[in-house]
Design an enzyme around this catalytic site. Structure first.
Site, short mmCIF file in Angstrom:
data_model
loop_
_atom_site.label_atom_id
_atom_site.label_comp_id
_atom_site.label_asym_id
_atom_site.label_seq_id
_atom_site.Cartn_x
_atom_site.Cartn_y
_atom_site.Cartn_z
N HIS A 139 94.50 61.70 -63.36
CA HIS A 139 93.37 60.77 -63.31
C HIS A 139 92.07 61.48 -63.73
O HIS A 139 91.31 60.97 -64.57
CB HIS A 139 93.23 60.22 -61.89
CG HIS A 139 91.94 59.51 -61.63
ND1 HIS A 139 91.81 58.14 -61.76
CD2 HIS A 139 90.71 59.97 -61.28
CE1 HIS A 139 90.57 57.80 -61.49
NE2 HIS A 139 89.87 58.89 -61.19
N GLU A 140 91.82 62.68 -63.18
CA GLU A 140 90.60 63.41 -63.52
C GLU A 140 90.57 63.80 -65.00
O GLU A 140 89.53 63.73 -65.65
CB GLU A 140 90.50 64.67 -62.66
CG GLU A 140 90.34 64.40 -61.17
CD GLU A 140 89.09 63.60 -60.85
OE1 GLU A 140 88.08 63.75 -61.58
OE2 GLU A 140 89.12 62.81 -59.89
N HIS A 148 89.37 61.09 -67.25
CA HIS A 148 87.91 61.00 -67.43
C HIS A 148 87.47 61.85 -68.63
O HIS A 148 86.60 61.44 -69.40
CB HIS A 148 87.20 61.50 -66.18
CG HIS A 148 87.23 60.52 -65.04
ND1 HIS A 148 86.83 59.21 -65.17
CD2 HIS A 148 87.63 60.66 -63.75
CE1 HIS A 148 86.95 58.59 -64.01
NE2 HIS A 148 87.45 59.44 -63.13
N GLU A 155 86.94 54.47 -63.57
CA GLU A 155 87.99 54.81 -62.60
C GLU A 155 89.29 54.08 -62.93
O GLU A 155 90.38 54.66 -62.87
CB GLU A 155 87.53 54.50 -61.18
CG GLU A 155 86.41 55.38 -60.67
CD GLU A 155 86.77 56.85 -60.72
OE1 GLU A 155 87.88 57.22 -60.29
OE2 GLU A 155 85.93 57.63 -61.22
#
Length: 417
Positions: A325-326, A329, A357
């Site tokens: 997920h990070e 970004h 997100e």
């Protein structure tokens, strides 16, 4: 008899500006208080696990989360009210002119006359931040040693707290005063376009601070160690390579000495990216999941008592899902976009951040991490006592991350697949 409108029109410009600033400040506070009231009502009235959460959250965890968030919201209300009243009293009683004159007197005694306005400005800033630190200290102590302690998150001793606070103040001044002096100098010599030069300068400073923070500033407060060789590090490197993320190092930060809250982030520009994992995020590394060794000295008795409230942490697969997920970004350019948007409006940033997100979750899903991210989000919400139910208006205004249920719903189909 003069009407209020006529009195307002006849008032000096500086008085009208003063009144406008004061009224605007209270209007913003009342709006924030209204939103917080709506959310506190949710905390008070939602006493049972919603049906859609029945499979992922037990009633005991739900109640702990509800009480924790209710305590935090109540604390935020009183601290916010105090802050607003303090600011109003300072404005009405001439606190700012008094502090400016006091700064001039101190500067004058040091041999700097009125022509050294930058020196006087720096003294003013130093006194203002010192005043803020002193008046905010009781609130910080209460938050750490009453609220966070009550709910099992605080890991600090009183000595560690004061040492940390002193260190933060010194480091802040070492950064703030030189940067401010340069900014004031740019404004002084910038002419008609000083605001453009000042904006460019603050942007550059922000980028520099982001670059050096984890390497030179954060280690002053917490211990960073390289993630040991092993399966987790190897899997992180493989995942980073699969999306061309220029990973150079992976660190574990000893956050458990400060708090049992967990987190993970990456930093760095260009070809020098690093990943930082809080030890509280890692099931195998967190000191909170380990029994203290027998025969330790009495200094660790307090630590032993605090480790009774063990945190679950995440398994390696779930850690990888969180990192997926990070890294989403980064891959989707959210970091740069956030820096640009932050030069506009904070509300726009909040709205955009929520969208980011979901996109980062979708990226992790594309990496095949949907199932593990689903379970990791549940664990992290449980470990941090996040309350999964939110007032829609409070959530829209304040939450840069979408509520848990919305994120889980977006991942649910892929999880089932």
């Amino acid at each position: 008899m003069a009407l209020p409108g006529e009195l307002w029109a006849e008032a000096p410009a500086e008085k009208r500006i003063f009144c406008f600033v004061l009224l605007f400040s209270w209007a913003v506070y009342l709006w924030e208080a209204f939103l917080a009231h709506r959310q506190r009502r949710v905390y008070r009235t939602t006493t049972h696990v919603p049906q859609e959460l029945g499979q992922i959250m037990d009633s005991e965890t739900f109640e702990k989360s509800r009480l924790y968030q209710l305590d935090k919201s109540t604390f935020s209300f009183w601290s916010g009210l105090y802050s607003e009243i303090e600011g109003t009293v300072i404005l009405l009683c001439g606190g700012i002119p008094f502090l400016w004159n006091l700064s001039g007197q101190i500067s004058g005694r040091a041999g700097f006359g009125p022509e050294y306005e930058i020196v006087q400005s720096l003294m003013f800033l130093l006194l203002a931040t010192l005043f803020s630190a002193v008046t905010g200290l009781p609130w910080s102590l209460y938050n750490t040693f009453v609220i966070e302690e009550k709910h099992g998150f605080n890991q600090q001793t009183l000595g560690f707290f004061f040492k940390d606070a002193f260190k933060k103040f010194i480091v802040t001044q070492c950064i703030l005063l030189p940067v401010t002096s340069l900014l004031l100098y740019i404004i002084k010599i910038g002419g008609d376009y000083f605001f453009i030069y000042a904006w460019l300068f603050t942007l550059v400073v922000s980028l520099v601070l982001v670059t050096i923070y984890a390497d030179y500033i954060a280690p002053l407060f917490d211990k960073f160690i390289p993630l040991p060789e092993g399966e987790l590090k190897q899997q992180i490197e493989i995942m980073a390579k699969s999306i061309d993320f220029p990973l150079t190092k992976v660190y574990v930060v000893e956050g458990s000495k400060r708090s049992s809250h967990s987190n993970a982030y990456f930093y760095g520009f260009f070809k020098n990216k690093r990943i930082v994992l809080f030890d509280t995020l890692l099931e195998d590394y967190s000191a909170l999941n380990k029994e203290p060794a027998e025969g330790e000295d009495g200094e660790n008795e307090e630590t032993k008592s605090k480790t009774k409230n063990k945190k679950q942490g995440c398994k390696n697969e779930e850690v990888l899902a969180v990192l997926g997920h990070e890294l989403g970004h980064w891959k989707l350019g959210h970091t740069v976009k956030n820096i640009i948007i932050s030069q506009v409006l904070s509300f726009c940033l909040t709205v955009l951040s929520r969208r980011f997100e979901f996109q980062a979750d979708a990226f992790a899903k594309e990496l095949g991490k949907a199932k593990d991210l689903y379970s990791a989000l549940i664990k992290l919400n449980k470990d941090n006592l996040g309350f999964p139910v939110s007032d829609w208006l409070f959530s829209m205004w304040h939450y840069s991350h979408p509520p848990l249920l919305e994120r889980l719903q977006a991942l649910k189909d892929a999880k089932q697949d």
